[in-house]
Design a protein around this motif. Structure first.
Motif, PDB file in Angstrom:
ATOM      1  N   PRO A 108       1.375  -1.171   0.147  1.00  7.85           N
ATOM      2  CA  PRO A 108       0.164   0.144  -0.249  1.00  7.85           C
ATOM      3  C   PRO A 108       1.210   1.141  -0.250  1.00  7.85           C
ATOM      4  N   PHE A 109       0.585   2.416  -0.830  1.00  5.77           N
ATOM      5  CA  PHE A 109       1.388   3.304  -1.060  1.00  5.77           C
ATOM      6  C   PHE A 109       0.508   4.687  -0.221  1.00  5.77           C
ATOM      7  N   ASN A 110       1.228   6.035  -0.106  1.00  4.45           N
ATOM      8  CA  ASN A 110       0.079   6.884  -0.255  1.00  4.45           C
ATOM      9  C   ASN A 110       0.605   7.599  -1.880  1.00  4.45           C
ATOM     10  N   ALA A 111      -0.031   7.967  -2.285  1.00  2.00           N
ATOM     11  CA  ALA A 111      -0.075   8.596  -3.724  1.00  2.00           C
ATOM     12  C   ALA A 111      -1.033  10.157  -3.760  1.00  2.00           C
ATOM     13  N   ALA A 112      -0.554  10.969  -4.132  1.00  2.00           N
ATOM     14  CA  ALA A 112      -0.836  12.042  -4.419  1.00  2.00           C
ATOM     15  C   ALA A 112      -2.670  12.577  -3.946  1.00  2.00           C
ATOM     16  N   ARG A 113      -3.261  11.437  -5.185  1.00  2.87           N
ATOM     17  CA  ARG A 113      -4.569  11.913  -4.936  1.00  2.87           C
ATOM     18  C   ARG A 113      -5.489  10.288  -3.643  1.00  2.87           C
ATOM     19  N   SER A 114      -4.717  10.112  -2.995  1.00  2.00           N
ATOM     20  CA  SER A 114      -5.511   8.993  -2.411  1.00  2.00           C
ATOM     21  C   SER A 114      -6.079  10.099  -0.824  1.00  2.00           C
ATOM     22  N   VAL A 115      -7.390   9.941  -0.623  1.00  2.55           N
ATOM     23  CA  VAL A 115      -7.935  10.677   0.967  1.00  2.55           C
ATOM     24  C   VAL A 115      -7.379  10.187   1.697  1.00  2.55           C
ATOM     25  N   VAL A 116      -7.599   8.681   1.678  1.00  2.00           N
ATOM     26  CA  VAL A 116      -7.159   8.104   3.440  1.00  2.00           C
ATOM     27  C   VAL A 116      -5.189   8.300   3.079  1.00  2.00           C
ATOM     28  N   LYS A 117      -5.245   9.085   4.276  1.00  2.00           N
ATOM     29  CA  LYS A 117      -3.768   9.137   4.615  1.00  2.00           C
ATOM     30  C   LYS A 117      -3.278   8.509   6.215  1.00  2.00           C
ATOM     31  N   LEU A 118      -1.929   7.692   5.525  1.00  2.00           N
ATOM     32  CA  LEU A 118      -2.148   6.852   6.952  1.00  2.00           C
ATOM     33  C   LEU A 118      -0.795   6.860   7.284  1.00  2.00           C
ATOM     34  N   ASP A 119      -0.727   8.071   9.005  1.00  2.00           N
ATOM     35  CA  ASP A 119       0.523   7.928   9.632  1.00  2.00           C
ATOM     36  C   ASP A 119       0.979   6.168  10.217  1.00  2.00           C
ATOM     37  N   ALA A 120       2.247   6.184  11.137  1.00  2.00           N
ATOM     38  CA  ALA A 120       3.073   5.131  10.869  1.00  2.00           C
ATOM     39  C   ALA A 120       2.029   4.623  12.625  1.00  2.00           C
ATOM     40  N   LYS A 121       1.369   5.410  13.366  1.00  2.00           N
ATOM     41  CA  LYS A 121       0.347   4.900  14.798  1.00  2.00           C
ATOM     42  C   LYS A 121      -0.028   4.469  13.615  1.00  2.00           C
ATOM     43  N   LYS A 122      -1.428   4.931  13.185  1.00  2.00           N
ATOM     44  CA  LYS A 122      -2.524   4.397  12.122  1.00  2.00           C
ATOM     45  C   LYS A 122      -2.604   3.183  12.147  1.00  2.00           C
ATOM     46  N   ALA A 123      -0.833   2.984  10.985  1.00  2.00           N
ATOM     47  CA  ALA A 123      -0.715   1.629  10.798  1.00  2.00           C
ATOM     48  C   ALA A 123      -0.871   0.493  10.827  1.00  2.00           C
ATOM     49  N   VAL A 124       0.193   0.597  12.161  1.00  2.00           N
ATOM     50  CA  VAL A 124       0.502  -0.627  13.210  1.00  2.00           C
ATOM     51  C   VAL A 124      -1.212  -1.838  13.131  1.00  2.00           C
ATOM     52  N   LYS A 125      -2.267  -0.702  13.512  1.00  2.00           N
ATOM     53  CA  LYS A 125      -3.585  -1.707  13.766  1.00  2.00           C
ATOM     54  C   LYS A 125      -3.856  -2.046  12.340  1.00  2.00           C
ATOM     55  N   LYS A 126      -4.125  -1.604  11.354  1.00  2.00           N
ATOM     56  CA  LYS A 126      -4.194  -1.718   9.788  1.00  2.00           C
ATOM     57  C   LYS A 126      -3.320  -2.489   9.465  1.00  2.00           C
ATOM     58  N   VAL A 127      -2.257  -2.739   9.484  1.00  2.00           N
ATOM     59  CA  VAL A 127      -1.623  -3.778   8.751  1.00  2.00           C
ATOM     60  C   VAL A 127      -1.893  -5.292   9.452  1.00  2.00           C
ATOM     61  N   GLU A 128      -1.421  -5.304  11.032  1.00  2.00           N
ATOM     62  CA  GLU A 128      -2.319  -6.328  11.541  1.00  2.00           C
ATOM     63  C   GLU A 128      -3.202  -6.725  11.157  1.00  2.00           C
ATOM     64  N   ARG A 129      -4.640  -6.124  10.492  1.00  2.00           N
ATOM     65  CA  ARG A 129      -5.616  -6.931  10.142  1.00  2.00           C
ATOM     66  C   ARG A 129      -4.794  -6.889   8.895  1.00  2.00           C
ATOM     67  N   TRP A 130      -5.083  -6.262   7.926  1.00  2.00           N
ATOM     68  CA  TRP A 130      -4.348  -6.729   6.891  1.00  2.00           C
ATOM     69  C   TRP A 130      -3.621  -8.168   6.573  1.00  2.00           C
ATOM     70  N   ARG A 131      -2.832  -8.436   6.948  1.00  2.00           N
ATOM     71  CA  ARG A 131      -2.299  -9.318   7.281  1.00  2.00           C
ATOM     72  C   ARG A 131      -2.804 -10.839   7.575  1.00  2.00           C
ATOM     73  N   LYS A 132      -3.834 -10.825   8.641  1.00  2.00           N
ATOM     74  CA  LYS A 132      -4.479 -11.666   9.124  1.00  2.00           C
ATOM     75  C   LYS A 132      -5.402 -12.188   8.181  1.00  2.00           C
ATOM     76  N   ILE A 133      -6.563 -11.085   7.288  1.00  2.00           N
ATOM     77  CA  ILE A 133      -6.907 -11.782   5.785  1.00  2.00           C
ATOM     78  C   ILE A 133      -6.047 -11.754   4.530  1.00  2.00           C
ATOM     79  N   VAL A 134      -4.948 -11.935   4.894  1.00  2.00           N
ATOM     80  CA  VAL A 134      -4.106 -12.715   3.429  1.00  2.00           C
ATOM     81  C   VAL A 134      -3.579 -13.927   4.047  1.00  2.00           C
ATOM     82  N   LYS A 135      -3.723 -14.026   5.532  1.00  2.00           N
ATOM     83  CA  LYS A 135      -3.071 -15.147   6.048  1.00  2.00           C
ATOM     84  C   LYS A 135      -4.348 -16.268   5.631  1.00  2.00           C
TER      85      LYS A 135
END
Length: 251
Positions: A108-135
């Motif tokens: 995932p990456f922050n593009a110029a037109r991305s409405v959603v912007k994730l900083d490092a703090k918000k990303a931790v829980k998101k990434v944990e959920r994303w990795r569970k989804i792919v597992k």
């Protein structure tokens, strides 16, 4: 046959495998497996073994290795999907379905037109959920490996990381609007089994002209994906399907 992933490599195993973590609850409580039940264990290096449970309790499931499997369910090429952060749960859809279609990793990456912007703090829980989804999607779709999900990249980090890939493609709606239909087929035709392919997709608003220019300067080929304009969550699935057809079904 249920499939579970472990962190060990095949070379470090002898006759038994010990499963720990949430998978033990799934084995004992959800599937109600008991000693004598059979399952598939996949190692971190993509090997799969048919196993029989010898002992299971609340914390571990000890399994005896019966036979190492030879079937490989991975794509012949390693495809990384880089998605400009979209709104809502669209990325979760890309992760789940992209895993089913054989993606090796996701960025995932922050593009110029991305409405959603994730900083490092918000990303931790998101990434944990994303990795569970792919597992879970890997278990369901009988993968040999769980795809990697990176923490969100900045635009600069994406450009730098792209240097390590053999083939680089960017899906560009303006190419499709202008009738370009050959570049994706050409890129796949010039690819070979064992190579790494990076495919970049913009968020809902697409990539800017400057972003496309920087990608082209970094060696990317701009590709249209047919005459129709695809949504940001549909385009990665189109490309993965095309890769599967080219390398698996048309041979």
């Amino acid at each position: 046959m249920q499939r579970y992933f472990i962190s060990e490599k095949k070379e470090n195993l002898t006759s038994r495998i010990t499963i720990t973590g949430d998978d033990v609850h799934h084995i004992s409580r959800v599937m109600r497996m008991k000693p004598g039940s059979k399952l598939i264990c996949c190692t971190s290096d993509g090997q799969a073994a048919l196993c029989e449970i010898e002992e299971v309790n609340d914390e571990t499931a000890v399994c005896m290795i019966i036979d190492w499997q030879t079937a490989d369910y991975e794509l012949p090429v390693s495809v990384t999907i880089a998605s400009g952060l979209p709104k809502g749960d669209k990325l979760e859809w890309i992760l789940q379905k992209g895993t089913e279609l054989g993606a090796a990793s996701f960025i995932p990456f922050n593009a110029a037109r991305s409405v959603v912007k994730l900083d490092a703090k918000k990303a931790v829980k998101k990434v944990e959920r994303w990795r569970k989804i792919v597992k879970e999607a890997s278990e369901q779709s009988y993968r040999n490996r769980i795809p990697e999900v990176a923490e969100p990249y900045s635009w600069k980090e994406l450009i730098i990381a792209s240097a390590s890939y053999d083939v680089k493609i960017v899906a560009y709606e303006e190419s499709a609007k202008n009738g370009e239909l050959a570049n994706l087929a050409k890129a796949l035709n010039e690819s070979h089994s064992g190579q790494t392919i990076l495919v970049v997709f913009g968020p809902e608003g697409g990539l800017t002209e400057e972003e496309i220019k920087q990608l082209k300067d970094a060696g990317f080929t701009a590709c249209g994906l047919g005459p129709r304009i695809l949504r940001t969550e549909t385009a990665p699935l189109y490309v993965l399907s095309a890769v599967s057809y080219y390398f698996e079904l048309s041979r």
